[in-house]
Every structure is written in C-alpha cells, then in structure tokens.
Design an enzyme around this catalytic site. Structure first.
Site, PDB file in Angstrom:
ATOM      1  CG  ASP A  76      -3.759   4.177   3.949  1.00 14.32           C
ATOM      2  OD1 ASP A  76      -4.682   3.638   4.718  1.00 14.32           O
ATOM      3  OD2 ASP A  76      -3.111   3.760   2.756  1.00 14.32           O
ATOM      4  CE  LYS A 113      -7.534  -1.989   3.780  1.00 14.67           C
ATOM      5  NZ  LYS A 113      -8.290  -3.053   3.309  1.00 14.67           N
ATOM      6  CD1 TRP A 153      -3.070  -1.666   1.108  1.00 19.80           C
ATOM      7  CD2 TRP A 153      -3.040  -0.203   0.212  1.00 19.80           C
ATOM      8  NE1 TRP A 153      -3.619  -2.107   0.492  1.00 19.80           N
ATOM      9  CE2 TRP A 153      -4.472  -1.037  -0.058  1.00 19.80           C
ATOM     10  CE3 TRP A 153      -3.214   1.054  -1.114  1.00 19.80           C
ATOM     11  CZ2 TRP A 153      -5.447  -1.424  -0.635  1.00 19.80           C
ATOM     12  CZ3 TRP A 153      -4.470   1.276  -1.585  1.00 19.80           C
ATOM     13  CH2 TRP A 153      -5.793   0.280  -1.899  1.00 19.80           C
TER      14      TRP A 153
END
Length: 374
Positions: free
Chosen positions: A181, A205, A103
């Site tokens: 993040d 999530k 990511w």
C-alpha cells in the site's frame, strides 16, 4: 502575513500543484474544443480514451513500470483495496501482514474477512508504550511458505513511518509476492518492481482528487479472484477491459494525468522528473526534521532510519499549547496541521505538491512559536 495562497499540510485529500489546478479551471467548461467538460464525456468516447491512454503511459514512464505489470484505474480508495486485494490474491488461504502502523493494522483486520491472516511482525512490540515508531528487522519476520502474499504499508500516513527500501522476500526465503500500500508516497520516489507483486494507492494524497485508486499488478497474479469477488473488482476483468469494465472515475483520471505531466517536466536541483521530485522531497523532509530535532518544545518519536518524507507527525511537549499553536499557524497561512485523532499532536504532510517554501514557512513558524512559548 500569510502567502497569497495558504500552504495546505492536509494528509488527504491533499494539496495539488497550483499549475494543475489552474489548467483544470481553464479546461473545466470546454476540454480542448470538444464542447464538453471532462466530467460530461463518455468514458468510451475518443476524447476520454485519449486522456486515459496518456495518463497510463505517463505513469508507466514515471514509475518505470515493467511491461509485465498491468496498470488499473479503479474506485474504492485505499481502504476498499484492503478488501479487494485479498479477494483477488488470497485464494482463501494464508496471508502474512507486517504491521508498522495504523493502516497496516487496519489492512490485517480487513483481510481476515477473506483469508487466514497472520501478523508476521508488529512494530508496536518495539516500543515500551506500544507506539509505532520503527520497522521490525525483516530478518525477524515470521513468514509462512504457504502465504499467498505478504502485505506491507510502505508509508504509514498516520504514524509517519516509511520503508526507505522495500524488503526482499526472496532473500528472506519467501516466494510469496509482496503487496504494498503506497498510497501516501506514490510517485514521490522510485519503486523497485523486482521486489513487488502488486502496489495500490488511493490518489487523494499525492496524485489527484479522492475517488481514484491506482492498482499496479503483475500479470501472473491475475485470474485468481475468489468466487465472492464482485466482477467490477476482479483485477483480471478490469485489466481485460482496460479499466473500462465499470465506469471509471473519469475526472480523477484526468486530473491525475495532468499531475503526471507536471511531474515529468518538474525541474529541481539540476534534475528532472521523478529524480527531481524525490530530491526536493528529501530536502523538505531534512529541513523539517532538523528543526524538530533541534527543538526543546517539539518532538518526533519515529526512528531516524524510517522517518517518512511525506508525513511528519510531531508533538508539543506541553500539550496545553496545542490550540494556540494551531491558531497561530492558521494566522500564518499554514493549514491542516492537526494530527490524526487516533494519535493526537500535529502532523505536516509534505507531499509532492508542497513547495520548499511551504516547509520553510512552517519551520520559521515553529521557531517563532517556540521563542514565544518555549
């Protein structure tokens, strides 16, 4: 035999607390006697404004967000925020990114569209096979004085790497704000806001349905968007409009608000709220990693000091058994254990909503499968 409701180990969209899902179902056609579903309400009406205000207040309380940070409810998801962030904070200049997994690597690529990006450290260099298995020592990070911000992914969903404590950029001689993040571990543990300039998270999530994105940004970082930044993605405009400049993801905010209320009253191990959910997350992760480490059939390659509590990738040493493993898991009511296509293997995402019993059931299956196939 599998449980009445299977245990869902999906990395996202992920499991929600059954208590919350039941309440959503109960309120679906008529929210609190309003005669409307939340999905049918005006985002500017008093009914939805009350939902929004409660969700924001509960999140601020849960995460102990200081008053000089603004909480924004936005759209675009985590990947979208990888573009929205540099559009707002880069000023078209230098951005440093620490790559610790898939990511953050993707984040660097997206930011290059708008800024001068430099990789301050790359975890792939720490492993002979080029895998992401550790976090480079912050003392080795190559940070630029002129950087507009430093970006890290504090929990790598795909690679299972988590910062157990956030880097102190000031101690490293860097005055840039830290951008994190924290999509896949938001609300699973406390955040040291003294080290953070901005944090963002896709909700799907650990908080609610896909479509909602949280942004928690320090007030002094507002008002620096590039001219090409769409007005609906300008943090300052969104903050001034109380997240109502663009029609917000109302249903996602409503469900997230219910999750925040669930977290506030959560009780475990003599603790309540965020402290309780963190303790359960610690216990779940310890149980699963202990089982994997004690096995001759499975392996997790991430350094122990930065193993994720939320996303646990693992591999069968004999990959010919993968299909049989997944089929057997489904028969036991253990769903979505297949690893991300980019890395293969298996992955158990054990977010806040996953009960301890779910991890116990997985560990029992791991042992039974190894007995039969190991």
């Amino acid at each position: 035999m599998h449980p009445v409701r299977p245990f869902n180990f999906s990395a996202g969209p992920a499991a929600l607390p059954p208590e919350v899902l039941s309440l959503v179902a109960e309120e679906m056609l008529d929210w609190h006697g309003s005669g409307m579903s939340v999905m049918e309400m005006s985002h500017r009406g008093r009914e939805f404004i009350s939902i929004y205000e409660a969700a924001e207040a509960d999140l601020r309380e849960l995460l102990q967000v200081p008053p000089h940070f603004r909480i924004l409810f936005m759209q675009g998801g985590g990947l979208g925020e990888n573009a929205i962030l540099p559009l707002n904070l880069s000023r078209g200049g230098a951005v440093d990114v620490v790559v610790t997994g898939s990511w953050s690597k993707k984040s660097a690529g997206e930011a290059r569209r708008y800024a001068d990006v430099r990789i301050a450290a790359d975890a792939a260099s720490l492993d002979a096979g080029g895998r992401y298995v550790d976090i480079p020592d912050p003392a080795t990070w190559q940070l630029r004085r002129e950087a507009a911000y430093v970006h890290v992914c504090s929990n790598e969903t795909i690679d299972g790497i988590e910062f157990q404590s956030l880097p102190d950029l000031k101690a490293l001689g860097c005055d840039a704000p830290l951008a994190i993040d924290f999509s896949s571990h938001v609300a699973s543990r406390p955040v040291d806001w003294s080290k953070v300039g901005i944090a963002f998270a896709g909700a799907q999530k650990n908080i609610g349905p896909a479509g909602l994105t949280l942004v928690i940004v320090r007030e002094d970082l507002l008002g620096h968007a590039l001219p090409i930044c769409p007005s609906a993605f300008d943090y300052k405009i969104v903050a001034e409009a109380q997240s109502m400049y663009n029609t917000p993801p109302t249903f996602g905010i409503y469900v997230a608000g219910l999750v925040f209320q669930w977290l506030k009253r959560f009780d475990y191990g003599g603790k309540t709220g965020l402290a309780a959910i963190e303790q359960r997350n610690i216990d779940k992760a310890a149980l699963l990693y202990t089982a994997l480490d004690g096995s001759s059939l499975y392996e997790n390659c991430v350094a122990a000091r930065c193993r994720s509590r939320m996303n646990v990738p693992f591999f069968l040493r004999d990959e010919r058994l993968n299909d049989a493993f997944l089929a057997g898991a489904r028969e036991r009511g253990l769903l979505q254990l297949k690893g991300h296509k980019s890395v293969g293997g298996m992955r158990a995402s054990i977010y806040n909503a996953m009960p301890l019993e779910g991890v116990q059931a997985l560990v029992s299956y791991l042992k039974d499968f190894e007995t039969r196939h190991g």
